[in-house]
Design an enzyme around this catalytic site. Structure first.
Site, short mmCIF file in Angstrom:
data_model
loop_
_atom_site.label_atom_id
_atom_site.label_comp_id
_atom_site.label_asym_id
_atom_site.label_seq_id
_atom_site.Cartn_x
_atom_site.Cartn_y
_atom_site.Cartn_z
N SER A 16 25.87 180.06 6.15
CA SER A 16 27.14 179.69 5.51
C SER A 16 26.93 178.83 4.27
O SER A 16 25.90 178.17 4.11
CB SER A 16 28.01 178.91 6.49
OG SER A 16 28.19 179.64 7.69
N1 SAH Z 1 25.68 178.64 11.57
C1 SAH Z 1 24.95 179.72 10.90
C2 SAH Z 1 25.90 180.72 10.29
C3 SAH Z 1 25.69 182.03 10.90
S1 SAH Z 1 26.83 183.31 10.49
C4 SAH Z 1 23.94 179.18 9.92
O1 SAH Z 1 23.95 177.97 9.66
O2 SAH Z 1 23.10 179.95 9.46
C5 SAH Z 1 27.55 183.61 12.07
C6 SAH Z 1 26.63 184.07 13.17
O3 SAH Z 1 27.47 184.28 14.32
C7 SAH Z 1 25.91 185.38 12.94
O4 SAH Z 1 24.53 185.18 13.07
C8 SAH Z 1 26.44 186.31 14.07
O5 SAH Z 1 25.46 187.18 14.59
C9 SAH Z 1 26.89 185.29 15.09
N2 SAH Z 1 27.87 185.75 16.07
C10 SAH Z 1 28.92 186.59 15.89
N3 SAH Z 1 29.59 186.75 17.06
C11 SAH Z 1 28.94 186.00 17.99
C12 SAH Z 1 29.14 185.75 19.39
N4 SAH Z 1 30.13 186.29 20.08
N5 SAH Z 1 28.28 184.92 20.01
C13 SAH Z 1 27.25 184.34 19.35
N6 SAH Z 1 27.00 184.54 18.04
C14 SAH Z 1 27.84 185.36 17.36
#
Ligand code: SAH
Length: 214
Positions: free
Chosen positions: A59
């Site tokens: 993000s």
């Molecule tokens: N906090 C992260 C941002 C990741 S983007 C960072 O700092 O890099 C959001 C993430 O949520 C993605 O990797 C996606 O695979 C995950 N995601 C989506 N649905 C999900 C779920 N139900 N449970 C766990 N992870 C999920």
């Protein structure tokens, strides 16, 4: 890199209104370049999201800061993050809270984030590969929960796993745009919700989120 990190903190975070000293300090201490794809090293401090593979992103720093600041952590909390992705936000949380459970549904991303956080010494951050829309029952309730993917609505399991007085920060809305909201659990049956602004996240896919094919 350290200079670029200091500039990110002043220009992208402090200038936009992030003012909690502990939050700004955490962003000064986590090397974001360790969490981006090798080809993106020179964009590590870019003011926006970056691809991390599997259609997912790390993000924008400001959005992570807004989320983390809204959790109002004082250091003693156990925190649950849904959507570990690169592990960057979890590392920030690890500096601001006692223990962090972070859930990632894509096994490869979960494995990479887990190895990386261990290598960098974030011993209080635990990565689990699971459907985070169901929360993490073994360690519930949590004083703070944040979600890094856009939900159709706040998943009920997450509301149920929030301690009294606990904060849940989550983007929800439709697939193209969401509002980041903070939900505070005032008592067993009473929650209040505040709008923190419009955001755009990758979808939260799971049993209490969007279906996988959407
Ligand atoms: N906090 C992260 C941002 C990741 S983007 C960072 O700092 O890099 C959001 C993430 O949520 C993605 O990797 C996606 O695979 C995950 N995601 C989506 N649905 C999900 C779920 N139900 N449970 C766990 N992870 C999920």
């Amino acid at each position: 890199m350290e200079q670029r990190r200091a500039r990110m903190v002043s220009e992208q975070l402090a200038r936009r209104g992030i003012d909690a000293a502990a939050v700004l300090d955490a962003f000064r201490r986590v090397p974001r370049e360790e969490f981006v794809a090798h080809d993106d090293l020179r964009h590590a401090y870019f003011d926006g999201p970056l691809g991390i593979g599997y259609g997912q992103t790390i993000s924008q720093p400001y959005v992570v800061a807004l989320t983390v600041e809204a959790l109002a952590l004082r250091g003693h909390e156990r925190v649950l993050e849904i959507g570990a992705g690169s592990g960057y936000a979890a590392a920030i949380l690890g500096l601001l809270a006692r223990e962090v459970d972070t859930i990632e549904r894509i096994p490869e991303l979960a494995a990479t984030a887990s190895d990386r956080l261990a290598r960098l010494g974030f011993a209080n951050v635990h990565v689990h590969c699971a459907d985070g829309t169901l929360g993490w029952p073994p360690n519930a309730p949590y004083e703070a929960i944040c979600v890094a993917a856009g939900a159709p609505r706040p998943p009920k399991p997450l509301l149920d796993q929030l301690a009294i007085g606990g904060r849940l920060v989550i983007p929800h809305g439709d697939a193209s745009s969401q509002h980041l909201v903070r939900i505070i659990r005032r008592s067993e049956h009473d929650v209040v919700e505040e709008d923190l602004g419009e955001v755009r996240f990758v979808p939260l896919v799971g049993e209490a989120g969007w279906p996988a094919h959407a």
